[in-house]
Design a protein around this motif. Structure first.
Motif, short mmCIF file in Angstrom:
data_model
loop_
_atom_site.label_atom_id
_atom_site.label_comp_id
_atom_site.label_asym_id
_atom_site.label_seq_id
_atom_site.Cartn_x
_atom_site.Cartn_y
_atom_site.Cartn_z
N LEU A 31 3.18 0.58 4.46
CA LEU A 31 1.82 0.65 5.02
C LEU A 31 0.80 -0.04 4.11
N PHE A 32 0.91 0.19 2.81
CA PHE A 32 -0.02 -0.44 1.86
C PHE A 32 0.07 -1.96 1.94
N PHE A 33 1.28 -2.49 1.97
CA PHE A 33 1.45 -3.94 1.99
C PHE A 33 1.02 -4.54 3.34
N VAL A 34 1.36 -3.86 4.43
CA VAL A 34 1.06 -4.39 5.76
C VAL A 34 -0.44 -4.40 6.03
N PHE A 35 -1.13 -3.33 5.61
CA PHE A 35 -2.55 -3.19 5.94
C PHE A 35 -3.50 -3.56 4.80
N SER A 36 -2.96 -4.07 3.70
CA SER A 36 -3.80 -4.40 2.54
C SER A 36 -4.73 -5.58 2.83
N LYS A 37 -4.30 -6.51 3.71
CA LYS A 37 -5.08 -7.71 4.06
C LYS A 37 -5.54 -8.45 2.81
N GLY A 38 -4.67 -8.47 1.81
CA GLY A 38 -4.97 -9.20 0.59
C GLY A 38 -5.84 -8.46 -0.41
N ASN A 39 -6.27 -7.23 -0.04
CA ASN A 39 -7.08 -6.42 -0.96
C ASN A 39 -6.20 -5.98 -2.13
N MET A 40 -6.57 -6.43 -3.33
CA MET A 40 -5.72 -6.20 -4.49
C MET A 40 -5.53 -4.72 -4.79
N LEU A 41 -6.53 -3.90 -4.45
CA LEU A 41 -6.41 -2.46 -4.70
C LEU A 41 -5.21 -1.88 -3.94
N PHE A 42 -5.06 -2.26 -2.68
CA PHE A 42 -3.99 -1.69 -1.87
C PHE A 42 -2.64 -2.36 -2.12
N VAL A 43 -2.69 -3.62 -2.56
CA VAL A 43 -1.46 -4.27 -3.03
C VAL A 43 -0.94 -3.50 -4.25
N LEU A 44 -1.87 -3.13 -5.14
CA LEU A 44 -1.49 -2.34 -6.33
C LEU A 44 -0.94 -0.98 -5.93
N TYR A 45 -1.57 -0.35 -4.94
CA TYR A 45 -1.06 0.94 -4.45
C TYR A 45 0.36 0.79 -3.91
N GLY A 46 0.61 -0.35 -3.25
CA GLY A 46 1.95 -0.61 -2.74
C GLY A 46 2.96 -0.75 -3.86
N ILE A 47 2.57 -1.49 -4.91
CA ILE A 47 3.44 -1.66 -6.07
C ILE A 47 3.66 -0.32 -6.77
N LEU A 48 2.58 0.45 -6.89
CA LEU A 48 2.64 1.78 -7.50
C LEU A 48 3.65 2.66 -6.77
N THR A 49 3.57 2.64 -5.44
CA THR A 49 4.44 3.49 -4.61
C THR A 49 5.89 3.03 -4.67
N LEU A 50 6.12 1.71 -4.66
CA LEU A 50 7.48 1.19 -4.77
C LEU A 50 8.09 1.50 -6.14
N THR A 51 7.26 1.43 -7.18
CA THR A 51 7.72 1.77 -8.53
C THR A 51 8.17 3.22 -8.58
N LEU A 52 7.37 4.09 -7.97
CA LEU A 52 7.69 5.52 -7.91
C LEU A 52 8.98 5.76 -7.14
N CYS A 53 9.06 5.16 -5.96
CA CYS A 53 10.22 5.35 -5.07
C CYS A 53 11.49 4.77 -5.69
N GLY A 54 11.39 3.53 -6.18
CA GLY A 54 12.57 2.86 -6.74
C GLY A 54 13.10 3.56 -7.97
N GLY A 55 12.19 3.95 -8.87
CA GLY A 55 12.62 4.62 -10.09
C GLY A 55 13.24 5.98 -9.82
N ASP A 56 12.58 6.77 -8.96
CA ASP A 56 13.09 8.11 -8.66
C ASP A 56 14.40 8.06 -7.88
N ALA A 57 14.58 7.00 -7.09
CA ALA A 57 15.82 6.88 -6.31
C ALA A 57 17.06 6.83 -7.21
N PHE A 58 16.91 6.22 -8.40
CA PHE A 58 18.03 6.15 -9.34
C PHE A 58 18.51 7.53 -9.73
#
Length: 225
Positions: A31-58
């Motif tokens: 959702l963050f990446f799809v609706f960010s429309k290039g807004n760096m704040l929400f791109v960062l939120y997307g990266i933040l969320t993927l970092t959380l998800c990817g790391g915890d998945a291990f």
């Protein structure tokens, strides 16, 4: 795997919770990446969320498998490596959260000392997490290194807390809630890392800790929509 293993209800409930958490994180990141429309704040939120998800998945995927099929040496090793990976990605999570603050409140200038403290403490923790002496894949672990790396991690968290206290309720975003979420996450996480090997029931604190991180992501979604 143990042929006669029967999943226990608490383990199954934990596994379901873990699956819901990982799916929530993945969906939120999309959702963050799809609706960010290039807004760096929400791109960062997307990266933040993927970092959380990817790391915890291990760490969580092996726990889910263990709940379903029982434990063995391979699962124990995967859990140990997963703990190491998630410890590192969780540190990176707080660095990204610092940049989220910068883009959320661009009119505030981050105090140099706070930024230095966050970066140095994060780097020190990541380096400590790399040490083989942590004994990630053993039941004993290394209590001394656990105390050191988590004390350093707490400094990183305090630095980020200070930032969200500085910005307060600017724009009516109510991002002081971020302070509460971080305090809850640390308050639940630190006892688990220090005592879960000797007192397994302490591990239940990972549930409110995980909910606190979902709350952090939900705050970003609230800003997005």
């Amino acid at each position: 795997m143990k042929n006669n293993y029967k999943p226990q209800v608490p383990d199954v409930m934990e596994a379901i919770f873990d699956v819901v958490y990982l799916v929530f994180d993945l969906f939120a990141a999309i959702l963050f990446f799809v609706f960010s429309k290039g807004n760096m704040l929400f791109v960062l939120y997307g990266i933040l969320t993927l970092t959380l998800c990817g790391g915890d998945a291990f760490h969580l995927v092996p726990r889910i498998i263990r709940a379903a099929y029982g434990s063995n040496d391979k699962i124990k090793r995967q859990l140990g490596i997963g703990l190491q990976v998630s410890s590192i990605t969780m540190t990176i999570f707080y660095i990204i959260l610092m940049y989220v603050w910068k883009f959320t409140f661009p009119e505030f200038k981050i105090p140099v000392i706070i930024e230095v403290i966050i970066w140095i403490s994060a780097i020190v923790r990541i380096v400590i997490c790399m040490f083989p002496q942590n004994n990630w894949c053993t039941d004993e672990g290394n209590m001394r290194l656990s105390i050191i790396r988590n004390a350093v991690f707490a400094i990183t968290g305090i630095g980020v807390i200070i930032l969200y206290l500085i910005s307060g309720n600017t724009y009516g975003y109510h991002m002081t809630r971020m302070v509460a979420a971080i305090i809850i996450s640390f308050g639940c996480y630190l006892p688990v890392t220090l005592f879960s090997k000797t007192k397994p029931k302490v591990g239940l604190l990972m549930i409110p800790k995980t909910c606190a991180y979902m709350w952090i992501i939900a705050m970003g979604l609230q800003l997005l929509f």
